[in-house]
Motif scaffolding. Structure first.
Motif, PDB file in Angstrom:
ATOM      1  N   ALA A 118       0.834  -1.204   0.000  1.00 52.42           N
ATOM      2  CA  ALA A 118       0.000   0.000   0.000  1.00 52.42           C
ATOM      3  C   ALA A 118       0.870   1.255   0.000  1.00 52.42           C
ATOM      4  O   ALA A 118       0.574   2.229  -0.696  1.00 52.42           O
ATOM      5  CB  ALA A 118      -0.925  -0.010   1.214  1.00 52.42           C
ATOM      6  N   GLU A 119       1.968   1.275   0.767  1.00 50.67           N
ATOM      7  CA  GLU A 119       2.869   2.430   0.787  1.00 50.67           C
ATOM      8  C   GLU A 119       3.529   2.635  -0.577  1.00 50.67           C
ATOM      9  O   GLU A 119       3.677   3.776  -1.030  1.00 50.67           O
ATOM     10  CB  GLU A 119       3.924   2.260   1.865  1.00 50.67           C
ATOM     11  N   ALA A 120       3.920   1.559  -1.232  1.00 51.44           N
ATOM     12  CA  ALA A 120       4.527   1.678  -2.558  1.00 51.44           C
ATOM     13  C   ALA A 120       3.523   2.236  -3.564  1.00 51.44           C
ATOM     14  O   ALA A 120       3.869   3.095  -4.385  1.00 51.44           O
ATOM     15  CB  ALA A 120       5.035   0.314  -3.025  1.00 51.44           C
ATOM     16  N   ARG A 121       2.313   1.791  -3.492  1.00 50.14           N
ATOM     17  CA  ARG A 121       1.278   2.294  -4.392  1.00 50.14           C
ATOM     18  C   ARG A 121       1.003   3.778  -4.126  1.00 50.14           C
ATOM     19  O   ARG A 121       0.822   4.566  -5.054  1.00 50.14           O
ATOM     20  CB  ARG A 121      -0.003   1.475  -4.226  1.00 50.14           C
ATOM     21  N   LEU A 122       0.988   4.179  -2.863  1.00 55.88           N
ATOM     22  CA  LEU A 122       0.786   5.573  -2.504  1.00 55.88           C
ATOM     23  C   LEU A 122       1.938   6.442  -3.028  1.00 55.88           C
ATOM     24  O   LEU A 122       1.715   7.531  -3.556  1.00 55.88           O
ATOM     25  CB  LEU A 122       0.658   5.712  -0.983  1.00 55.88           C
ATOM     26  N   ARG A 123       3.172   5.967  -2.907  1.00 51.48           N
ATOM     27  CA  ARG A 123       4.327   6.712  -3.435  1.00 51.48           C
ATOM     28  C   ARG A 123       4.234   6.865  -4.939  1.00 51.48           C
ATOM     29  O   ARG A 123       4.540   7.925  -5.493  1.00 51.48           O
ATOM     30  CB  ARG A 123       5.629   6.003  -3.059  1.00 51.48           C
ATOM     31  N   GLU A 124       3.818   5.830  -5.641  1.00 56.30           N
ATOM     32  CA  GLU A 124       3.673   5.904  -7.100  1.00 56.30           C
ATOM     33  C   GLU A 124       2.603   6.914  -7.496  1.00 56.30           C
ATOM     34  O   GLU A 124       2.783   7.679  -8.439  1.00 56.30           O
ATOM     35  CB  GLU A 124       3.333   4.530  -7.669  1.00 56.30           C
ATOM     36  N   ASP A 125       1.493   6.929  -6.768  1.00 57.35           N
ATOM     37  CA  ASP A 125       0.426   7.891  -7.058  1.00 57.35           C
ATOM     38  C   ASP A 125       0.905   9.317  -6.832  1.00 57.35           C
ATOM     39  O   ASP A 125       0.633  10.216  -7.623  1.00 57.35           O
ATOM     40  CB  ASP A 125      -0.806   7.619  -6.199  1.00 57.35           C
ATOM     41  N   ARG A 126       1.621   9.553  -5.738  1.00 56.51           N
ATOM     42  CA  ARG A 126       2.151  10.889  -5.463  1.00 56.51           C
ATOM     43  C   ARG A 126       3.137  11.317  -6.534  1.00 56.51           C
ATOM     44  O   ARG A 126       3.137  12.468  -6.977  1.00 56.51           O
ATOM     45  CB  ARG A 126       2.841  10.924  -4.109  1.00 56.51           C
ATOM     46  N   ALA A 127       4.007  10.415  -6.952  1.00 54.68           N
ATOM     47  CA  ALA A 127       4.993  10.744  -7.985  1.00 54.68           C
ATOM     48  C   ALA A 127       4.309  11.053  -9.311  1.00 54.68           C
ATOM     49  O   ALA A 127       4.734  11.948 -10.041  1.00 54.68           O
ATOM     50  CB  ALA A 127       5.976   9.584  -8.157  1.00 54.68           C
ATOM     51  N   ALA A 128       3.247  10.350  -9.614  1.00 54.76           N
ATOM     52  CA  ALA A 128       2.539  10.596 -10.868  1.00 54.76           C
ATOM     53  C   ALA A 128       1.828  11.944 -10.842  1.00 54.76           C
ATOM     54  O   ALA A 128       1.747  12.631 -11.860  1.00 54.76           O
ATOM     55  CB  ALA A 128       1.525   9.477 -11.123  1.00 54.76           C
ATOM     56  N   ARG A 129       1.334  12.342  -9.666  1.00 57.31           N
ATOM     57  CA  ARG A 129       0.615  13.603  -9.555  1.00 57.31           C
ATOM     58  C   ARG A 129       1.532  14.806  -9.371  1.00 57.31           C
ATOM     59  O   ARG A 129       1.275  15.870  -9.916  1.00 57.31           O
ATOM     60  CB  ARG A 129      -0.370  13.552  -8.390  1.00 57.31           C
ATOM     61  N   HIS A 130       2.591  14.653  -8.610  1.00 57.74           N
ATOM     62  CA  HIS A 130       3.409  15.801  -8.219  1.00 57.74           C
ATOM     63  C   HIS A 130       4.835  15.736  -8.729  1.00 57.74           C
ATOM     64  O   HIS A 130       5.664  16.532  -8.315  1.00 57.74           O
ATOM     65  CB  HIS A 130       3.451  15.913  -6.696  1.00 57.74           C
ATOM     66  N   GLY A 131       5.174  14.846  -9.597  1.00 57.12           N
ATOM     67  CA  GLY A 131       6.546  14.712 -10.053  1.00 57.12           C
ATOM     68  C   GLY A 131       7.316  13.813  -9.110  1.00 57.12           C
ATOM     69  O   GLY A 131       6.791  13.303  -8.123  1.00 57.12           O
ATOM     70  N   PRO A 132       8.602  13.603  -9.398  1.00 53.26           N
ATOM     71  CA  PRO A 132       9.396  12.684  -8.584  1.00 53.26           C
ATOM     72  C   PRO A 132       9.611  13.215  -7.171  1.00 53.26           C
ATOM     73  O   PRO A 132       9.618  14.421  -6.936  1.00 53.26           O
ATOM     74  CB  PRO A 132      10.719  12.577  -9.338  1.00 53.26           C
ATOM     75  N   ALA A 133       9.793  12.313  -6.231  1.00 56.28           N
ATOM     76  CA  ALA A 133      10.040  12.689  -4.845  1.00 56.28           C
ATOM     77  C   ALA A 133      11.425  13.288  -4.696  1.00 56.28           C
ATOM     78  O   ALA A 133      12.277  13.146  -5.561  1.00 56.28           O
ATOM     79  CB  ALA A 133       9.894  11.451  -3.956  1.00 56.28           C
ATOM     80  N   GLN A 134      11.674  13.937  -3.566  1.00 59.74           N
ATOM     81  CA  GLN A 134      12.943  14.623  -3.364  1.00 59.74           C
ATOM     82  C   GLN A 134      14.120  13.664  -3.341  1.00 59.74           C
ATOM     83  O   GLN A 134      15.194  14.005  -3.793  1.00 59.74           O
ATOM     84  CB  GLN A 134      12.903  15.419  -2.068  1.00 59.74           C
ATOM     85  N   GLY A 135      13.958  12.490  -2.819  1.00 64.64           N
ATOM     86  CA  GLY A 135      15.071  11.563  -2.697  1.00 64.64           C
ATOM     87  C   GLY A 135      15.308  10.716  -3.933  1.00 64.64           C
ATOM     88  O   GLY A 135      16.237   9.929  -3.975  1.00 64.64           O
ATOM     89  N   SER A 136      14.506  10.844  -4.948  1.00 67.42           N
ATOM     90  CA  SER A 136      14.649   9.989  -6.120  1.00 67.42           C
ATOM     91  C   SER A 136      15.790  10.469  -7.002  1.00 67.42           C
ATOM     92  O   SER A 136      16.154  11.638  -6.990  1.00 67.42           O
ATOM     93  CB  SER A 136      13.348   9.962  -6.923  1.00 67.42           C
TER      94      SER A 136
END
Length: 93
Positions: A22-40
């Motif tokens: 579930a956390e991985a899916r949430l991270r993917e959704d956030r990345a798709a909506r807001h661009g890549p995360a800061q640590g990526s």
């Protein structure tokens, strides 16, 4: 008693696995909506170079400085807009 621990370990393992999924899916959704995360790694790549924009001295069109023709401290968008005394095709006096 060992069976209880085994069942408890399996149940806890399933909860842990579902939570990670579930956390991985949430991270993917956030990345798709807001661009890549800061640590990526995509965030650590240098930003593309931005070129300064200049304005044609004759018509006022804005264009990248690399595409403009610089002449006597001014910028022009095409050769036809250069002043008449700078015509490169005319014979030199």
């Amino acid at each position: 008693m060992a069976r209880i621990f085994l069942v408890l370990a399996v149940v806890l393992g399933c909860f842990w696995w579902l939570r990670q999924r579930a956390e991985a899916r949430l991270r993917e959704d956030r990345a798709a909506r807001h661009g890549p995360a800061q640590g990526s790694p995509a965030r650590n790549q240098p930003a593309p170079a931005q070129e300064a924009m200049v304005q044609c001295a004759r018509c006022g069109v804005h264009l990248p400085q690399g595409e403009a023709i610089a002449y006597r401290g001014l910028h022009y968008c095409r050769r036809a807009h250069l002043p008449a005394d700078s015509d490169p095709d005319s014979p030199a006096a």
